[in-house]
Design a protein around this motif. Sequence first.
Motif, PDB file in Angstrom:
ATOM      1  N   ARG A  29       5.256  -2.535  12.862  1.00  0.00           N
ATOM      2  CA  ARG A  29       6.503  -1.781  13.087  1.00  0.00           C
ATOM      3  C   ARG A  29       6.197  -0.318  13.383  1.00  0.00           C
ATOM      4  O   ARG A  29       6.854   0.304  14.223  1.00  0.00           O
ATOM      5  CB  ARG A  29       7.438  -1.886  11.868  1.00  0.00           C
ATOM      6  CG  ARG A  29       7.974  -3.252  11.567  1.00  0.00           C
ATOM      7  CD  ARG A  29       8.665  -3.900  12.742  1.00  0.00           C
ATOM      8  NE  ARG A  29       9.933  -3.293  13.045  1.00  0.00           N
ATOM      9  CZ  ARG A  29      10.610  -3.452  14.175  1.00  0.00           C
ATOM     10  NH1 ARG A  29      10.106  -4.201  15.141  1.00  0.00           N
ATOM     11  NH2 ARG A  29      11.780  -2.871  14.345  1.00  0.00           N
ATOM     12  N   GLU A  32       5.110  -0.065  16.908  1.00  0.00           N
ATOM     13  CA  GLU A  32       6.265  -0.185  17.820  1.00  0.00           C
ATOM     14  C   GLU A  32       7.019   1.127  17.928  1.00  0.00           C
ATOM     15  O   GLU A  32       7.382   1.571  19.011  1.00  0.00           O
ATOM     16  CB  GLU A  32       7.237  -1.219  17.252  1.00  0.00           C
ATOM     17  CG  GLU A  32       7.266  -2.536  17.970  1.00  0.00           C
ATOM     18  CD  GLU A  32       8.156  -3.498  17.208  1.00  0.00           C
ATOM     19  OE1 GLU A  32       9.367  -3.241  17.101  1.00  0.00           O
ATOM     20  OE2 GLU A  32       7.610  -4.484  16.689  1.00  0.00           O
ATOM     21  N   GLU A  35       5.158   3.680  19.849  1.00  0.00           N
ATOM     22  CA  GLU A  35       5.251   3.398  21.273  1.00  0.00           C
ATOM     23  C   GLU A  35       6.594   3.902  21.822  1.00  0.00           C
ATOM     24  O   GLU A  35       6.663   4.463  22.924  1.00  0.00           O
ATOM     25  CB  GLU A  35       5.094   1.877  21.482  1.00  0.00           C
ATOM     26  CG  GLU A  35       4.657   1.432  22.855  1.00  0.00           C
ATOM     27  CD  GLU A  35       3.386   2.096  23.360  1.00  0.00           C
ATOM     28  OE1 GLU A  35       2.493   2.434  22.569  1.00  0.00           O
ATOM     29  OE2 GLU A  35       3.310   2.299  24.604  1.00  0.00           O
TER      30      GLU A  35
END
Length: 394
Positions: A29, A32, A35
């Motif tokens: 997570r 993510e 990103e």
Amino acid sequence: MRRREFAMPEGIYLDGNSLGVMPHAAHARVQERLEQWKTQAALGWEGWFGLAESLSPSVARLVGAQPHEVIATGSITANLHALLSTLYRPEGERRVIVATALDFPTDLYALAAWAERGGGTLRLVPSRDGHTLHPEDLQAALKDDVALALFPTVLYRSGQRLDVAGLTRSAHAAGALIGWDAAHSIGAMPHDFHAAGADFAVWCHYKYVNAGPGAPGGLYLHERWHHLTPSLPGWWGNDKGNQFEMTPGYRKASGAGAYQMGTPSILALAALEGALSIFDTLELSEVRARSLVLTDHLIHLADQYLPEMNVVTPRLHTERGGHVSLSHPNARALSVALRNLGVVPDYREPDILRLAPVALYTTEAELEEVVRLLRNLLDSGEHLTIDLAGSKVT
Ligand SMILES: Cc1ncc(COP(=O)(O)O)c(C=O)c1O
């Protein structure tokens, strides 16, 4: 129980009541969210804006509350200040704050500061044996001069568990508010703060919830107090619907979310998001059952093979949390020696070796190996040759 879902460090890890190990889901997570930051920059806020609130159903499950009664934010210390600033309302003779002599120091610092500010005093429930609290002494402290009490659900050194429902009833019968520091029980057992009628609670997510070092903390505020306006307001606790209207007047969010202050760390919330995804798929009663199997096993091994170490954790299931504390005059040296052998225990002044078998990832074989290593150390006296000067034991 779920060991494969964690990045287990080398050796044997028995410090999950200080810092839980990393769940792979937390790692994923955070990556993510990183990103998103990389590719979307400020546009990422569209998905991040209500992130803390989106975790509330999972957090509420851990503490037995309604989702709008909890929020992931701040730290135990900061949340305690925020709640005390609002809930501690000394009046007439009712000015005393009650806590215990065995509380984690940060709680006492916060409580003492607010008692002083309110012209009250901090009354500490004494310990008869230096490790545990006697139910009669806890009851006796809850007199009709008490404005507010804060107790730990599980004591950080001995692992003694207190009776949340019973003490909440007693505090209310005395006309006082009561809050709980659930640092050492959250993620290790079920809670029922709402049903117990507890007024508020604070906890961290970096121990048994495994959300990482410095993870956002958590707070619970019973809905009976949601009409109050936080005394330490910030724009993140504003009603989400009009936060960006940027008006000078604070319009509080409707639930516990009102106690947020400034912009949260999205990366830290991302790790919590991943850690909670594991708990979403677990029954907390099963986590507790597994924890009790492990702590029973460890206590039994300690009784059998380590008679010179005293188990200071209460024996009854109803009276203990998720860790086992062994006292020994050379506990610090034993802790360092264990580390040198690849075991991570935890030491608390002046003589406590804390061992936390975590339901989600510790095995019986690991406990047996640690007890074998301790027996060897005690027999060989090897730990006595360790130079403790400069060794930092956390
Ligand atoms: C019972 C208890 N309260 C409070 C804390 C620390 O509070 P904070 O999260 O504000 O650092 C700890 C840390 O281990 C703790 O065990």
